[in-house]
Design a protein around this motif. Structure first.
Motif, mmCIF file in Angstrom:
data_model
loop_
_atom_site.group_PDB
_atom_site.id
_atom_site.type_symbol
_atom_site.label_atom_id
_atom_site.label_comp_id
_atom_site.label_asym_id
_atom_site.label_seq_id
_atom_site.Cartn_x
_atom_site.Cartn_y
_atom_site.Cartn_z
ATOM 1 N N GLN A 110 27.602 31.033 74.959
ATOM 2 C CA GLN A 110 27.844 31.933 73.849
ATOM 3 C C GLN A 110 26.998 32.992 74.103
ATOM 4 O OE1 GLN A 110 25.694 29.226 70.870
ATOM 5 N NE2 GLN A 110 28.026 28.427 70.249
ATOM 6 N N LEU A 111 25.899 33.101 74.574
ATOM 7 C CA LEU A 111 24.933 34.343 74.822
ATOM 8 C C LEU A 111 25.858 35.319 75.984
ATOM 9 C CD1 LEU A 111 22.326 35.712 74.647
ATOM 10 C CD2 LEU A 111 21.680 34.668 76.805
ATOM 11 N N ARG A 112 26.527 34.878 76.793
ATOM 12 C CA ARG A 112 27.271 35.746 77.728
ATOM 13 C C ARG A 112 28.613 36.177 76.885
ATOM 14 N NH1 ARG A 112 26.188 31.561 81.564
ATOM 15 N NH2 ARG A 112 28.201 30.389 80.995
ATOM 16 N N LYS A 113 29.135 35.585 76.094
ATOM 17 C CA LYS A 113 30.066 35.995 75.292
ATOM 18 C C LYS A 113 29.567 37.119 74.315
ATOM 19 C CE LYS A 113 32.945 32.039 75.179
ATOM 20 N NZ LYS A 113 33.689 30.870 74.420
ATOM 21 N N LEU A 114 28.544 36.985 73.551
ATOM 22 C CA LEU A 114 27.933 37.972 72.719
ATOM 23 C C LEU A 114 27.495 39.297 73.340
ATOM 24 C CD1 LEU A 114 25.919 35.810 70.236
ATOM 25 C CD2 LEU A 114 28.381 36.535 69.888
ATOM 26 N N GLU A 115 26.892 38.924 74.693
ATOM 27 C CA GLU A 115 26.544 39.969 75.394
ATOM 28 C C GLU A 115 27.615 41.075 75.765
ATOM 29 O OE1 GLU A 115 22.391 38.506 77.271
ATOM 30 O OE2 GLU A 115 24.345 38.136 78.539
ATOM 31 N N THR A 116 28.716 40.481 75.968
ATOM 32 C CA THR A 116 29.992 41.520 76.292
ATOM 33 C C THR A 116 30.317 42.500 75.210
ATOM 34 O OG1 THR A 116 31.688 39.614 75.689
ATOM 35 C CG2 THR A 116 30.724 39.758 77.850
ATOM 36 N N LYS A 117 29.928 41.873 74.192
ATOM 37 C CA LYS A 117 30.242 42.915 72.778
ATOM 38 C C LYS A 117 29.445 43.839 72.226
ATOM 39 C CE LYS A 117 32.543 38.928 70.216
ATOM 40 N NZ LYS A 117 32.393 38.110 68.750
#
Length: 632
Positions: A558-565
């Protein structure tokens, strides 16, 4: 399954097997029996691939894991539980891989390894091995002690525990009961009966073989024969076969004799010569079957004892042990009278040997009194009795030291009672087998004509035939008897009553060995329930650890996905800020545009703040999970 295909095996000039055929099926419990020197241990070595076959093959499934008892103990620096768990090689491999994956933070590898741990029931492995150690007599406080702190006998128990905890498909046990007390033997019997592995066991304890074995493999006259059932069933079947062979041989011998009489009578007569020659050919075709015989019959005879006082020995309110502030037995009150035949029950370390040494008078009392009757003559056979023999002397020399006035013929006659005949009486003890040394020690003991025999594990080095001979000899012995033995057949054959030595006390046990086994089973059930609770707690902890790991993996994803935003929102907010700097409020349309730009910027700012808050929460969660899993 295990297949013996035309196996020929020799050690030096001695042939052990010749063209042997046999098949052992999965989960069978097989007793390997035969005379001492027949080659049982060599056959086990051949199964392990330690020695080569001279001909044929022994086929064992390639995917099978094998386990056997080592004769030496390495890794004395390990704790008892660590040492015993080394036998579980599949689990050790997974644990080592887990350590590496945790050190490198390899989340994908960790997930797969945790699944393997679950499949191996690895979270309960320590409790499982601890239960095995408890069954073999280790106390809870022993499990964290170093292996090097224990005596040789206890180290052999550790080696046995290592094998029992191995998950092996084939388990080879060579005299596994030698260093066990009767409590541990009874526990081991149940373990072997319940395990899913194929087990091959060499033992001289016939009751043990009867209890655990589904089949018996007899190594005899270079042949390997398989029988259904334990030792007693094998013995009966073998005796029946021997009788059948004897009957057939008698019939054949009678026929040969009849034909030979005809030949002898008519061979010189021309009219009968042809018929005589025909009978000669028939004689040549008749073959006697190889004689089948059981182990050689052994006799062990005790002399009539000296006249017995009544009582023989009395203990009054006695504390027994080696340190006055730490008695092993307390408040012991008992008496031994003529005709008493007593078996001592209890786990090793509970004080059976201490009690016997106190009865003999070898051990000073810590408190109380020991009163012996006038004319008491004790005959004490200690566990290490054979070590007291003079290895450089002969049996005859040993006897002469006991009775210098006796003639050589008298002493030879007595030694013959214990199977020492001809040149054997003049051979030095150092070249004797363990069984021969034990027989000599028993002979020296018997010659003193004791009226009280105290035997502490007298069967340790004796084969089945000699154990039976000892039981027969003790049955005829007219003095009093106190016995410690893990051999139930000896106890059941020779004693009338039992005393239980446990929890610092000596108490009469009202029952037989079957009753004692039930008492131990009840005690073990209570212990297992406690251990089961610990196991369940441990499993819960391990399952929670796996759940934490899965949650960590999910949080990082989840952290990786949010960091892309984050970069996109940050860029949008910067553009909205630039647009705010060029707003024109002079016209109505400019004011409307300013409202839209301001609202858009606020939306982006709110979304970015929400994203940063989610990122912060996830990073804190990941930090906590890594701390719990020891990954920081």
């Amino acid at each position: 399954m295990i297949q013996f295909n035309q196996v020929t095996l020799a050690r030096g000039s001695k042939t052990i097997l010749r063209d042997a055929q046999a098949t052992l099926f999965p989960k069978e419990k097989v007793g390997l029996v035969g005379l001492n020197g027949a080659g049982k241990s060599s056959l086990l070595s051949a199964l392990l691939g330690e020695i080569s076959l001279d001909q044929g093959s022994i086929d064992i499934p390639k995917n099978w894991n094998l386990a056997w008892i080592d004769q030496e103990v390495q890794d004395v620096h390990l704790s008892v539980i660590e040492f015993a768990m080394q036998g579980d090689r599949p689990l050790l491999a997974v644990r080592e891989a887990l350590d590496k994956a945790q050190a490198t933070g390899n989340s994908d590898a960790l997930a797969a390894l945790y699944e393997q741990m679950e499949n191996l029931d690895g979270y309960a492995a320590e409790s499982r091995v601890a239960s095995i150690l408890a069954g073999l007599g280790f106390k809870t406080g022993d499990l964290k002690r170093k292996v090097g702190e224990f005596s040789g006998g206890w180290k052999m128990r550790m080696n046995l525990a290592k094998v029992l905890g191995s998950r092996a498909d084939l388990i080879l046990l060579d005299e596994p009961t030698n260093h066990l007390d009767i409590d541990a033997v009874l526990w081991l019997e149940q373990w072997i009966k319940n395990v899913d592995s194929t087990v091959i066991v060499v033992s001289h304890d016939r009751d043990f073989l009867d209890e655990v074995c589904t089949h018996t493999l007899h190594l005899h006259h270079e042949k390997l024969s398989k029988y259904t059932g334990g030792y007693s069933a094998f013995e009966l079947a073998f005796a029946e076969r021997a009788e059948q062979v004897a009957q057939q041989n008698r019939k054949s011998a009678e026929e040969i004799q009849k034909l030979q009489r005809f030949v002898d009578r008519f061979k010189a007569k021309a009219t009968k010569a042809k018929q005589a020659q025909s009978r000669v050919k028939r004689i040549e075709k008749i073959k006697l079957i190889e004689t089948v015989s059981m182990d050689q019959h052994v006799h062990l005879e005790f002399l009539d004892p000296h006249k017995s006082p009544d009582p023989l020995v009395v203990l009054n309110r006695t504390d027994c042990g080696y340190q006055i502030d730490k008695p092993i037995l307390s408040g012991v009150g008992l008496e031994i009278r003529p005709g008493d035949r007593i078996g001592l029950l209890g786990a090793n370390g509970n004080g059976k040997t201490t009690l016997i040494r106190t009865l003999v008078g070898q051990l000073n009392l810590l408190q109380g009194e020991r009163v012996e009757g006038k004319g008491l003559v004790c005959g004490y056979f200690a566990q290490d009795q054979i070590e007291s023999l003079d290895m450089s002397s002969t049996p005859l020399q040993h006897m002469l030291r006991l009775d210098p006035k006796a003639t050589e013929q008298q002493l030879r006659g007595f030694l013959a009672r214990f199977q020492f005949t001809d040149d054997k009486v003049n051979q030095t003890v150092e070249g004797f087998s363990g069984g021969e040394k034990s027989r000599l020690a028993l002979a020296l003991l018997a010659y003193t004509k004791p009226n009280l025999l105290l035997l502490d594990e007298p069967t340790n080095h004796l084969d089945i035939a000699t154990r039976q001979a000892l039981a027969n000899g003790l049955l005829e012995f007219e003095g009093a008897l106190v016995v410690v033995s893990h051999d139930r057949h000896l106890l059941e054959s020779t004693v009338d009553t039992y005393w239980r030595v446990a929890n610092g006390a000596v108490m009469p046990f009202d029952g037989d060995l079957n009753d004692y086994a039930q008492v131990l089973k009840q005690d073990n059930t209570a212990t297992n329930q406690n251990q089961g609770a610990n196991t369940s707690s441990n499993r819960d902890r391990q399952q929670q650890r796996q759940a934490d790991h899965n949650q960590l993996k999910k949080a990082k994803s989840q952290l990786r996905k949010l960091e892309t935003k984050l970069p996109n929102l940050t860029e949008q907010l910067a553009k909205a800020d630039e647009a705010s700097l060029t707003l024109d409020y002079s016209s109505q349309s400019g004011q409307q545009k300013a409202i839209e730009v301001t609202q858009n910027r606020q939306r982006i700012a709110d979304e970015l703040a929400d994203l940063e808050e989610q990122l912060l929460e996830l990073m804190l969660e990941i930090e906590d999970l890594e701390a719990q899993l020891g990954l920081q």
